[in-house]
Motif scaffolding. Structure first.
Motif, short mmCIF file in Angstrom:
data_model
loop_
_atom_site.label_atom_id
_atom_site.label_comp_id
_atom_site.label_asym_id
_atom_site.label_seq_id
_atom_site.Cartn_x
_atom_site.Cartn_y
_atom_site.Cartn_z
N PHE A 125 -4.88 3.22 9.02
CA PHE A 125 -4.56 2.33 8.14
C PHE A 125 -6.04 1.99 7.12
CE2 PHE A 125 -7.33 -2.53 7.07
CZ PHE A 125 -6.54 -2.71 6.20
N SER A 161 -7.23 5.85 0.53
CA SER A 161 -6.72 6.35 -0.75
C SER A 161 -6.75 5.50 -1.89
CB SER A 161 -5.40 6.75 -0.18
OG SER A 161 -4.70 6.01 0.34
N GLU A 162 -6.61 3.74 -1.28
CA GLU A 162 -6.26 3.49 -2.77
C GLU A 162 -7.64 3.32 -3.35
OE1 GLU A 162 -5.75 -1.22 -2.16
OE2 GLU A 162 -3.05 -0.06 -2.33
N ASN A 189 0.97 -1.23 0.23
CA ASN A 189 0.32 -0.19 -0.14
C ASN A 189 0.46 1.75 -0.19
OD1 ASN A 189 -1.10 2.31 0.99
ND2 ASN A 189 -3.35 0.93 1.37
N PHE A 200 2.81 -4.22 9.04
CA PHE A 200 1.49 -5.06 9.11
C PHE A 200 1.55 -4.45 7.43
CE2 PHE A 200 -2.22 -2.76 7.68
CZ PHE A 200 -3.34 -3.82 8.71
N GLU A 217 -5.29 5.73 -12.23
CA GLU A 217 -3.86 5.43 -10.91
C GLU A 217 -2.56 6.56 -11.69
OE1 GLU A 217 -2.76 1.72 -10.02
OE2 GLU A 217 -5.37 0.78 -9.98
N ARG A 224 -0.94 8.96 -9.50
CA ARG A 224 0.63 8.82 -9.03
C ARG A 224 1.33 10.19 -9.74
NH1 ARG A 224 5.17 7.96 -11.93
NH2 ARG A 224 4.37 8.71 -14.03
N ILE A 260 -7.03 5.36 5.99
CA ILE A 260 -6.85 6.39 5.29
C ILE A 260 -6.24 5.27 4.23
CG2 ILE A 260 -5.13 8.45 4.95
CD1 ILE A 260 -5.83 9.13 7.80
N ALA A 261 -5.69 5.11 4.71
CA ALA A 261 -4.37 3.83 3.81
C ALA A 261 -5.47 3.54 2.49
CB ALA A 261 -3.45 3.17 4.22
N LYS A 262 -6.42 2.42 2.78
CA LYS A 262 -6.86 1.62 1.93
C LYS A 262 -8.06 2.54 1.62
CE LYS A 262 -7.58 -2.31 1.68
NZ LYS A 262 -6.91 -2.77 0.87
N LEU A 296 3.85 -0.69 11.04
CA LEU A 296 2.64 -0.38 10.55
C LEU A 296 3.71 -0.49 8.81
CD1 LEU A 296 0.56 1.37 9.55
CD2 LEU A 296 2.56 3.03 8.48
N ARG A 316 -3.35 -4.77 -3.88
CA ARG A 316 -3.57 -4.68 -5.16
C ARG A 316 -2.56 -5.33 -5.83
NH1 ARG A 316 -2.26 -0.10 -8.70
NH2 ARG A 316 -0.65 0.48 -6.87
N THR A 343 0.15 4.38 0.57
CA THR A 343 0.06 5.75 1.82
C THR A 343 0.77 5.29 3.15
OG1 THR A 343 -2.09 5.81 0.56
CG2 THR A 343 -1.83 7.10 3.03
N MET A 344 0.53 3.55 3.61
CA MET A 344 0.99 3.78 4.73
C MET A 344 2.75 3.57 4.17
SD MET A 344 -0.77 -0.03 6.51
CE MET A 344 -1.57 -0.46 5.29
#
Lengths: 188, 599, 350
Positions: free
Chosen positions: C18, C24-25, B459, B528, C33, C37, C20-22, B525, B538, B461-462
């Motif tokens: 987590f 944002s995907e 991911n 994880f 995408e 990017r 937020i990360a999900k 993080l 993805r 963002t992480m």
């Protein structure tokens, strides 16, 4: 694929190459020990020692075993399996004899008062010679495996590589011993 | 053993029928006793991550003591029992944590976890081989590492505590159970574990070297190999030549500990007992140790350099600047690595003339290092840079390598080392240049090759949060330590509050500990993200997501054992033809065009 | 309870990140995408520039905060250490310039050459002249550093001047012992096999030179302005005599004596004034991990004027006297100490 295989055929077999690199690595280990020995020798409190006569006999034995394994390899190449087995057995016996002679040599040294703990020089002698014997033992185990295979009726593949690998390793421990013997004689 | 392997390997070499084997694979042969280099790489990586977690956790615990020496934490006693009686770590346990932190991170994470993972994963894929020269030895390499891990892990739970003489295990401290409780059974376990570890590294190293020299696909000449492979090659050579020397040093130490010899011991009175040992030299061990120990630094650093070079080139869409100079400088570093060990021993009473030789050779390393840095900078210049998480970590690696490398110039110069030796300056130096920088190289590699390893992306963002907190945190932790070092503050102290000269840094220590905890949390993080993405990330849909030239991206999305379903592709060019003649990138498998310009 | 709340807070932050990360995907899939990017690329390039600027400010700020706490504003407390300070400043100057230039280039290039539609990457595989340039320039600077470094290195490792005052320093877990040679200027011989709980250094009292030797624990006195030579021993594990104020350090290795020497410039009293710290003490820090109480292996050096030192020295009793006079006291007939007799009393004498 065939072209790739062709090209790879021309090069040294990967396992043989691996063994050579491994030998380089083992050389470094003994180089580390012998250089530590030289450094210590130049410091105070170093006692010299005489090597037991038995080490000369064991030298003869291991040189002879090098010859037998060389002949064994040749016999294998000529598909003379009976001869191969006999020579392999002879090498095996000589290898075990070598280790036994080293052990007896240690016994003689001990009896003469050259004990492991008494002086650093003696400790080095035991560690270096002992470590070499351990490597010969490793070779003996490899030979045992080959020997077992030579008698197994299951597989009949004329694969030269294992015996050549064992031979190379065996010659290496032989040369290593001669180096160590000369080293221990010259630098006491 | 070797016989069976040989037969197996010969079959593989002669016919191209690997993928047909697949339906024979059981869970055990596929995931546990796998001989597939890609699976072994994943085993190394996951074991490494687990160790990194443990090692990192230890650093948080001892930073807790350093940052808050006056406070007590009752929960510590709940976890560690008598080692933290009253909620405060005992000094013995503190030193055990420090020692284990060093051992785990240097050997288990940054050696096995780093080169174990990437050498296994990338060498066959990038040189175009179906597997390693000896898949069997490769598997053994992992299982010896596993065994070493288990033994080291068990040593954490012995009654007298794990080894606590520092990761450098200098005798006599490490040789005498009377001198320190960690030098009792814990030390024996440490040595046995390390012997297993050395066997593992050697088996791995032998394989890497043979594979690189013998198993390259058609057209893959040495000068067409990616820099990653070159770096892993030099790493393997360093390991194969230096680990045996550590082994011999460790064997002598085992004799001293258990069989009454005097290799390292002389004139010792400990715990009121006069020991009989005479004539040994404690310095001898340091020579043997650092003969490995210094190459070990480059064993840790070179893979990170190689991977960063690769990732910077790919994401700048430019060829790496000065490919041959990059190879040459790595070669020079590898050679010099063997000739500088005594710079760790300037204050042991080393002969001054000998010391001066080591100063000269040590500072020489700065030259190839400078070449590498300027070449990376020139690679970025006029590029078209994409900041993937991998790229960010690679840039971070360069930044940290510069910062930590420059302080090496202080420490390599013996006159200055006399003042700075064993102070926090050293701690800052090696953590930045070899600890954090190598971790950045490793993270860069994980982010870059994760799609190839697991067929999914991490991911983003992480990943970005991970990068930004880590780089800022790393500098906040380690930069101020230079000042503590300049004030002469010694490393490996449990408590500074009784020292007039050093207690002034109490608030700084607290700040560092606080940041360290945040940075550790962010690593969680990452862990994880890593495990989550293996299953839920993805999915990768394109074969070559980064637009890379190297061979690993010509394999299927999830390559099976044998890597390529058909023939191994033939290589026609170097790995870094990015932006050449108006093409964004030209994979190594593309034949050279008639009108192509030459460089 | 507090710890539990902290952990809870940590977990909460994790969950939020987590989510937020999900999210944002998914957003990136909706937005396209490629577009996401590129947006990320711009943000990260901007942040890298920010890291550079705030990093350089941070380096300056850190220096403001902590330079005063290092030992350099007060200057070296030994004559020899001055050279090491000079050396340090030269090295900081050279590496500092390289640090600033390379870090600026790294982050500035990253920012400036971020992916853009207007520009293509410039194919530039190598340039021998440039590479030669950055091989030779560092080599020249390093030569300068090596030359200076070795000059000072040979100075500090040279033999101590003949007028040096000799003090024997012995480390053991976890304290320092000092021995002064006394009036004859010669230290008595030692043999570790003679060590007892009283004669804890294993001094061989059959050696006449040992009779006037003075033995002290933890605190040593030295006069200012005179070269001091330390002969360093260890009784058990490796220790290290770390003297940060004098810019010196030397390991104490069992079985292998080492030496170091220096000339103190300021007395302890003078240093109290110079540093403005009334509690200032010259400390000996053990700099080599030596066991559980390594961190508490603290020695103190009191540097005083020659007069003070001589006065102090005159008050000291020799170790021999302290050890054996006590013994005499326990005996019914107290008499003057007879060396021969006491020599026989000592254990394990050969």
């Amino acid at each position: 694929m065939s072209s790739v295989a062709m090209e790879q055929q021309q090069k040294i077999h990967p396992h043989k190459f691996t063994l050579w690199v491994a030998i380089g690595s083992l050389v470094m280990m003994f180089a580390g020990l012998t250089s530590a020995y030289i450094v210590k020798r130049n410091q105070a409190n170093w006692q010299t020692f005489d090597l037991p006569v038995l080490f000369w006999y064991s030298t003869g034995v291991i040189v002879l075993s090098s010859v037998t394994i060389f002949l064994a390899t040749r016999a294998f190449r000529e598909r003379a399996m009976l001869k191969y087995r006999r020579l392999l057995a002879a090498t095996l016996v000589l290898g075990v004899l070598f280790i036994a002679l080293q052990a007896l040599g240690f016994q003689q040294l001990w009896a003469k008062g050259i004990t492991l703990q008494k002086n650093v020089s003696f400790s080095f002698l035991y560690v270096i010679v002992g470590l070499h014997a351990a490597h010969v033992l490793g070779g003996v185990i490899a030979l045992l495996l080959l020997f077992a295979k030579a008698f197994s009726s299951k597989k009949r593949i004329y694969n030269l590589v294992p015996i050549e690998l064992a031979g190379t390793y065996w010659h290496f421990v032989d040369v290593l011993w001669i180096y160590l013997l000369i080293f221990l004689m010259m630098i006491r | 053993m070797s016989v069976a392997t040989l037969h197996h390997a010969d079959v593989h070499g002669a016919h191209d029928t690997h993928h047909e084997h697949h339906h024979h694979e059981t869970f055990i042969t596929k995931y546990v006793f796998s001989q597939d280099h890609k699976m072994i790489a994943k085993q190394f990586l996951i074991t490494g991550i687990i160790w990194a977690f443990i090692g990192g956790l230890f650093s948080v615990l001892f930073r807790l003591q350093l940052g808050y020496p006056e406070s007590t934490f009752p929960w510590l006693e709940d976890i560690f029992g008598h080692w933290a009686a009253g909620g405060k770590l005992k000094p013995e346990f503190y030193y055990a944590l420090v020692t284990m932190h060093g051992t785990i991170l240097v050997f288990f994470v940054l050696t096995a976890g780093l080169s174990g993972t990437f050498a296994n994963f990338l060498i066959p894929l990038q040189v175009g081989a179906r597997d390693m020269a000896s898949p069997m030895l490769n598997m053994l390499s992992y299982w010896f590492f596993f065994l070493a891990s288990i033994i080291m892990f068990c040593s954490l739970f012995v009654q007298t505590g794990p080894a606590s003489g520092g990761w450098t295990i200098y005798p006599p401290l490490s040789a005498l159970g009377d001198a320190s409780s960690g030098s009792k059974i814990g030390m024996d376990l440490w040595l046995v574990s390390m012997a297993m570890f050395i066997v593992s590294s050697l088996l791995g190293g032998l394989n890497y070297i043979s594979t690189i020299l013998n198993m390259r696909t058609k057209g893959m000449s040495m000068t067409r190999m990616p820099l990653t492979v070159w770096a892993l090659f030099f790493t393997a050579v360093l390991g194969v030549l230096s680990f045996p020397v550590l082994l011999s040093g460790a064997i002598l130490l085992l004799f001293d500990r258990n069989l009454g010899t005097s290799f390292y011991l002389s004139d010792i009175v400990v715990a009121g007992k006069i020991l009989p040992n005479e004539g040994g030299s404690a310095i001898l061990f340091q020579h043997l140790f650092w003969f490995l120990g210094h190459p070990e630094v480059y064993i840790i650093l070179l893979p990170a350099m190689g991977m960063s070079s690769e990732i910077i080139s790919v994401n700048s869409r430019k060829p790496i600047f000065g490919y041959m100079a990059m190879v040459g400088s790595m070669f020079a570093i590898a050679i010099l690595a063997f000739l500088v060990w005594a710079h760790h021993m300037f204050v042991t009473g080393l002969n001054p003339f000998l010391g001066s030789v080591f100063v000269l050779l040590t500072l020489l390393i700065a030259v190839p290092s400078a070449i590498k840095v300027f070449n990376w900078l020139t690679t970025l210049w006029k590029g078209s840079i994409r900041f993937t998480p991998g790229m960010l970590f690679a840039i971070g690696f360069v930044s940290l390598f510069i910062s930590g490398g420059l302080t090496g110039i202080f420490l390599g110069n013996s006159a200055l080392d006399v003042h700075l030796h064993d102070t926090y300056f050293v701690v800052a130096h090696f953590h930045i240049v070899m600890g954090v920088a190598s971790f950045f190289g490793m993270f860069a590699g994980v982010y870059h090759w994760f799609p190839k390893m697991f067929g999914r992306y991490l991911n983003n963002t992480m990943a970005y949060i991970h990068f930004w907190v880590t780089i800022v945190g790393a500098y906040l932790i380690f930069w101020p330590m230079h000042y503590e070092g300049l004030a002469g503050m010694p490393r490996r102290y449990f408590d500074y509050s009784n020292w007039e000269s050093f207690k002034q840094f109490a608030s700084l220590n607290q700040f560092i500990s606080f940041v360290a905890m945040i940075v550790f949390a962010v690593q969680l993080l990452f862990v994880f993200n890593f495990f989550y993405s293996i299953f839920k990330g993805r999915k990768v849909t394109s074969l070559n997501p980064w637009g890379s030239n190297t061979l690993e991206w010509t394999t299927p999305l999830r390559p099976g054992h044998g890597n390529w379903p058909g023939e191994i592709p033939e290589v026609h060019r170097g790995p870094y033809d990015y932006g050449k003649d108006g093409n964004e990138f030209i994979p190594q498998t593309t034949p050279v065009g008639e009108h192509e310009s030459h460089h | 309870m507090k710890a539990f709340l902290m952990v809870l807070l940590g977990v909460l932050i994790f969950v939020v990140i987590f989510q937020i990360a999900k999210a944002s995907e998914y957003v990136s899939v909706l937005k396209g995408e490629e577009k996401t990017r590129r947006q990320n690329n711009r943000i990260n390039a901007f942040l890298l520039m920010g890291l550079l600027i705030f990093g350089l400010i941070g380096v300056w700020y850190c220096n403001e905060l902590y330079y005063g706490k290092t030992l350099f504003p007060q200057g070296s407390a030994s004559v020899e250490g001055e050279k090491i300070d000079t050396m340090l400043y030269i090295t900081i100057a050279i590496t500092g310039v390289v640090f600033v230039i390379t870090q600026i280039l790294l982050f500035w290039f990253s920012y400036k050459y971020q992916e853009s539609d207007n520009r293509k990457a410039f194919y530039y595989p190598h340039n021998n002249k440039l590479e030669l340039l950055w091989t030779t320039v560092p080599a020249i600077f390093l030569t300068v550093l090596v030359v200076f470094g070795l000059k000072y290195w040979f100075k500090i490792t040279a033999d101590a001047p003949s007028n040096a005052l000799v003090v024997e320093v012995t480390g053991h877990q976890f304290a320092w012992e000092f021995r002064y040679p006394g009036a004859d200027g010669v230290l008595g011989k030692k043999n570790f096999k003679l060590t007892t709980s009283k004669n804890n250094l294993g001094v061989d009292f059959s050696d006449p030179a040992s009779k006037d030797d003075i033995h002290l624990s933890n605190t040593m006195h030295i006069p200012v302005g005179v070269p001091i030579k330390m002969v360093i021993h260890s009784q058990d594990v490796i220790h290290d005599v770390g003297l940060p104020h004098f810019r010196l350090k030397m390991d104490a290795v069992p079985g292998i004596p080492t030496t170091q020497w220096f000339t103190p410039k300021y007395t302890t009293a003078e240093m109290k004034q110079r540093t403005g710290n009334p509690d200032f003490t010259y400390e000996i820090a053990c700099d080599q991990l030596c066991g559980a109480n390594h961190f508490a292996m603290r020695g103190v050096i009191i540097v005083e004027t020659m007069e003070e030192y001589k006065k102090w020295l005159a008050e000291q009793k020799s170790e021999y006297a302290t050890l054996f006079e006590k013994k005499e006291e326990t005996k019914p007939v107290a008499d003057s100490v007879a060396p021969k007799q006491t020599a026989q009393v000592l254990p394990a004498q050969k």
